[in-house]
Design a protein around this motif. Sequence first.
Motif, PDB file in Angstrom:
ATOM      1  N   PHE B  92     -12.310 -39.720  19.884  1.00 26.81           N
ATOM      2  CA  PHE B  92     -12.696 -41.032  19.350  1.00 26.81           C
ATOM      3  C   PHE B  92     -11.484 -41.846  18.935  1.00 26.81           C
ATOM      4  O   PHE B  92     -11.610 -42.860  18.273  1.00 26.81           O
ATOM      5  N   VAL B 254     -10.304 -34.848  14.853  1.00 27.66           N
ATOM      6  CA  VAL B 254     -10.841 -33.577  14.365  1.00 27.66           C
ATOM      7  C   VAL B 254     -12.316 -33.766  14.002  1.00 27.66           C
ATOM      8  O   VAL B 254     -12.665 -34.688  13.254  1.00 27.66           O
ATOM      9  N   SER B 255     -13.146 -32.906  14.559  1.00 26.38           N
ATOM     10  CA  SER B 255     -14.581 -33.002  14.280  1.00 26.38           C
ATOM     11  C   SER B 255     -15.163 -31.601  14.241  1.00 26.38           C
ATOM     12  O   SER B 255     -14.453 -30.602  14.413  1.00 26.38           O
ATOM     13  N   PRO B 261     -13.719 -34.493   8.675  1.00 25.86           N
ATOM     14  CA  PRO B 261     -13.455 -34.874  10.066  1.00 25.86           C
ATOM     15  C   PRO B 261     -12.760 -36.226  10.094  1.00 25.86           C
ATOM     16  O   PRO B 261     -12.973 -37.051   9.205  1.00 25.86           O
ATOM     17  N   GLY B 262     -11.946 -36.440  11.085  1.00 18.91           N
ATOM     18  CA  GLY B 262     -11.289 -37.744  11.143  1.00 18.91           C
ATOM     19  C   GLY B 262     -10.175 -37.775  12.164  1.00 18.91           C
ATOM     20  O   GLY B 262      -9.947 -36.805  12.907  1.00 18.91           O
TER      21      GLY B 262
ATOM     22  N   SER C  88     -19.739 -31.969  19.190  1.00 20.49           N
ATOM     23  CA  SER C  88     -19.412 -32.282  17.797  1.00 20.49           C
ATOM     24  C   SER C  88     -20.663 -32.630  17.001  1.00 20.49           C
ATOM     25  O   SER C  88     -20.803 -32.247  15.842  1.00 20.49           O
ATOM     26  N   ARG C  92     -23.166 -30.410  13.955  1.00 17.83           N
ATOM     27  CA  ARG C  92     -23.539 -30.988  12.657  1.00 17.83           C
ATOM     28  C   ARG C  92     -24.960 -31.536  12.675  1.00 17.83           C
ATOM     29  O   ARG C  92     -25.263 -32.518  12.005  1.00 17.83           O
ATOM     30  N   GLY C 127     -18.466 -40.870  21.127  1.00 19.58           N
ATOM     31  CA  GLY C 127     -17.106 -41.222  20.697  1.00 19.58           C
ATOM     32  C   GLY C 127     -17.030 -41.590  19.232  1.00 19.58           C
ATOM     33  O   GLY C 127     -16.227 -42.434  18.834  1.00 19.58           O
ATOM     34  N   ALA C 128     -17.887 -40.980  18.443  1.00 16.11           N
ATOM     35  CA  ALA C 128     -17.823 -41.209  16.991  1.00 16.11           C
ATOM     36  C   ALA C 128     -18.007 -39.872  16.298  1.00 16.11           C
ATOM     37  O   ALA C 128     -18.767 -39.733  15.341  1.00 16.11           O
ATOM     38  N   CYS C 129     -17.305 -38.866  16.801  1.00 21.19           N
ATOM     39  CA  CYS C 129     -17.492 -37.479  16.378  1.00 21.19           C
ATOM     40  C   CYS C 129     -17.050 -37.274  14.931  1.00 21.19           C
ATOM     41  O   CYS C 129     -17.434 -36.300  14.293  1.00 21.19           O
ATOM     42  N   ASP C 130     -16.222 -38.209  14.430  1.00 25.43           N
ATOM     43  CA  ASP C 130     -15.820 -38.126  13.025  1.00 25.43           C
ATOM     44  C   ASP C 130     -17.017 -38.419  12.124  1.00 25.43           C
ATOM     45  O   ASP C 130     -16.990 -38.102  10.949  1.00 25.43           O
ATOM     46  N   GLY C 131     -18.064 -39.018  12.694  1.00 24.89           N
ATOM     47  CA  GLY C 131     -19.252 -39.310  11.905  1.00 24.89           C
ATOM     48  C   GLY C 131     -20.478 -38.601  12.444  1.00 24.89           C
ATOM     49  O   GLY C 131     -21.571 -39.167  12.474  1.00 24.89           O
ATOM     50  N   ALA C 132     -20.302 -37.381  12.911  1.00 26.96           N
ATOM     51  CA  ALA C 132     -21.426 -36.644  13.500  1.00 26.96           C
ATOM     52  C   ALA C 132     -22.433 -36.240  12.416  1.00 26.96           C
ATOM     53  O   ALA C 132     -22.003 -35.902  11.312  1.00 26.96           O
TER      54      ALA C 132
END
Lengths: 586, 443, 162
Positions: B92, B254-255, B261-262, C88, C92, C127-132
Amino acid sequence: MPSLFINSVEIEVQPKENIVQAARRAGVEIPHYCWHPDLSVVASCRMCLVEAGTKKDDGTVAMQPRLVPACQTPATPNTVVVTDSPKVKSSQAQTLEYLLLNHPLDCSICDQAGECYLQDYTYQFGKAESRLDEPKVQRQDKYYIGEQIALFTDRCVMCTRCVRFTREYSGTAELFVTSRGSVEEIEVLPGQPCDNKLAGNVVDLCPVGALCSKDFLYKKRVWWLKSADSVCQLCSTGCSITVDQSESKVERVRPRENPQAQGSFMCDDGRFGWKFAHSENRIRAPRIGRASHGQVASPQLTTIGAPTNAVEQYSMSVNQSTPLATATVSDLTFADPWPGLINHLQSVLKQSAQDHPTKTLAVFSPFMTCEEAYLLADYLKKTNPKITLAMGPVPVVGEDDTYPKGPKGQSPAAEKTRFTIRAEKAPNRLGVEAVLQHFQKSIVNDEQWLSSMELNPFETVLVVGNSPAEWLNDETVSKLRRAGKLIVVDILENNLTHAADVVIPGVSFVEKEGTVVNHAGLAQTFHPAIRCSDGTRPDVRTYMELSGRSGLYHGPTIRAEMASVIPAFAAFETGELGELGKRVFS
Amino acid sequence: MNEAFEPVLLRRRGVAGSQTLAYYQQDGGYNGLQKALKMTPAEVIKVVSDSGLRGRGGAGFHTGSKWGFLPKNYEGPIYLCVNGDESEPGTFNNRILIEEDPHQLLEGIAIASYATGASVAYLYLRYEYGQCYRTLEKAIEEMYANNLLGKNILGSNFSLDVYLVRGACAYICGEETGLIESLEGKRAWPRIKPPFPAIEGAFRRPTVVNNIETLACVTHILDKGPEWFMSMGVPKDPNNPRDPGSYGPKLYCVSGHVNNPGLFELPLGITARELIEKHAGGVWKGRKVKAVVPGGISMGFLSADELDTPLDFAGPGKAGCLGLGTAAVIVIDDQTSMVDVLYNNCRFFAHESCGQCTPCREGTAWSSKILRRIRDGHGKMSDLKTLEDISNTIGIMPGTTICGLADGAAWPIKNALKKFRPEFEEYISKGQKTEMREALAAH
Amino acid sequence: MSALSPEIREKIISYYGRYPNKQAITLPALHMVQEAYNCVSREAINEIADLLELNPTQVVDTMTFYGFFRDEHHPLGKKRVWVCRSLSCMLRGGDELLAEVCDRLHLRPGQTTPDGEMTLELAECLGACDGAPCILINDELQLKVGVEEVLALAKPQGGSKS
């Protein structure tokens, strides 16, 4: 000459070849599905993977670490190709396992069985078992792909040859791929089936049993078919074809690759253009006496006995109130009408040549073979040089139909044309004209002889038709009818045969041997695929017997004779023109 | 050292107004472009080449060399395609780069176009990034209004148009020739190579396809010089003459099962362990790591024993993974079944296989079905051999496919069966099952 | 009757200068049409093909590849909500989110609520795996989403970003 190496066999490099082609020359078959010499290279089926490398100047060989597609790899000097290593074999077997994963394995009911590249390659390169333990993907068959084409969807290997053909060759683009990945399929749009004039080629191109010809579907197992090299007679392109028959019935016609003629393909007019040979309307026996104009059969009307005419004779007998008992079995079954016919014709023509040679006309047709035209012309001119030999009408329908079409159906520019269905709907105008030019010294065209028929009719007219469709219009026939004696050679009953005093059955191209010269001066010999329809015999035999030549017709001998007599046919010298023909004049 | 690292690519993240041209320019933006325009294109290529910059999209190809492959003195148009369709699961970075700092990318695009002689750049952006699309639209408008795009940029002889193109949710469009086919309005079936895009790419013209993070790096390389770029990362391996080194900053996504995550910008070469523990807050719920995806799911898995692997271009490969990929790190905790994880991977590739090459089309779908059956409790030990065979026979590595999608499908299988084999064997032998709810089972 | 409004036709034509050939406008044109009409009808395909000098089958070939475009038999609802199911998000709770939403709305992925409010889709990595787990509402991402938030989108005027 630079060379390359296929499994250690050294062969010369030829320009613009890929490894599949070079290997074929070295006697090595590299299996492939998606590649076809007339279509763009997509290298997607991955069946043709081989090991490749380069032989360096110091003699060492550097092989590429990965397998490469043979279809995509140019056969350049010092290329080293290995097609039989364990690595290649294992890849071939694995690719086949993938291709067969969801294949229904319904060979027992598949038309392609016996000429299927899935079968053949599996036998040669595959493994015996599939490890698939999941239900196979089942897909809907698509009978609507074209008027003549059905798609057995689950047999498809997605080589996309058919799609590329309609985009690159016919330009009509009816076929496309829908969806993606393992659920993609070949498809057409509703109401826009694959019915272009070149559509049938996609069935031939399909390496498996996915695209099938509805016309041939479930008719015959291919291993029962016997084939003959032939030439399509539907237009002046003169496509090289293969006629497949079984038990003297034509089952299908396929294009036979000939770069000098049409290339790899043919049109659907030709593909289905053999059916007249099996028409109900065939003339099955010689006939003396006129049968037309709704007249009741007159006593003079004699259909000269032949097995198939037994019923006809029987009905005539009934008409004439003759008891059936008067016709003996031998009369009905074994009477050979031909000697009587030949005698009759000889005497009619001899008489005519004697009494009024300048009033004797023979009209030749562009459907005749060179040999037929030569034998008939030679006979007539020997009977009397004053007999007029003329050219009949050459059918022309519209304009040349060229491909690939543009998105709106427009014709391509001349230099981009890949296939032409010619407007001239006859196979041998050039060949027949060359014969007439020699014997008559000029081409007497239909305008000329038709105007004579009006002003000062010929007494005796011999017309050779042999067209698969109606050839002369009624007006022309009525003018011909003004002759005292009208003799017609033809294959099918039509307005002309109905007007004739004598009708001689001709045979179709699938039943005989002969040579035709296409629009570009390429002479090709075609060969009989089936025996002559009952009651008929090759036209050349009739002309041989008329002229009193001894022995059986032998094409090469006649062609060699033609070469010695007519300079234009010098290329016929050996009598053999080979599988692909020879250019006689341009 | 990592604590002290000052982000470069993410410097403007979270700053109000960071998307505007005004902010970007007062923060030193477009210096790199101005410097480039005073140089010859060849000199610009040399600077980028000297920096050792390698493509951030996955293959890690040396960017300067890629530009150098273009034909010299070419008469016709040359195109730059910007690959904004990177859809590798776990990735991302492009979203944040564009949303937070569109001009940083656009400056890189202008520099790259100047260097390569491209007069048109197509920015192919994945559909999912709608906000990015609108951010870029505005930024491009600003550039045209300020003579940073269009004719005679900043008074030079250099002219450039940038067009945005929206994708339509197909992973394969992230493959450079798939992207080109899609750009041309066709199904995104990757092209056979040769010819490579540098010789015959978009519209059959010489074309460079670059990744978004790569182009963002170009902006800074021109501004700060190649030495600055080479001061970060992992130098060339002196024992391996073919190793070009891993220089510069890198965005690590990182997820998964971590507390934070970030997206983290760090010099290339940080280890997976450091990344997880120091930057992403460690594994969630106090659990342990079972496996780590090093760079998007195509790259395979690191096991818990391999967490000290440096995440540079060479590191993951040494641990048996396919490579660094997109540096998208997905952490999987010890409560998670690797059978479920592998099924998810296989299902993804079966869904995204373009369907062109037989081995990939059939192999990805087959492996997905096999794993589905194993999860349904009907696995056989021989399935593992079949899966291995599939993983060994699809991809560019064995030469059986046109593009690398199948290698990405193969690697998770290879790594999972090698590094976590006992878990698979136990799952099968005990007849374990993973319940699959109806909504998911149908697809 | 034209299937495409004069505005859309003009917009397609305005793209001619962007590419060296017209086929390249296929994807932009499909987007424009689907955005305006919630589907790409056969008639619209014919008109796109006409404007781009293509055979309609070439447009359909491209269109069906992506699985993104809907024909007139499968039009989209007012909102299109994609739930991510890649790794991802799966790790979660993405799968549970999707399954729960499907159950509660009595929908299967790909279907639209009976009132036409929302179409529910499966997505590969958004493409938003930081917010899964994450979802995509039309083309706007929403991160760290719960079941109730997705259900709210199915109601008229539900959701914040649509």
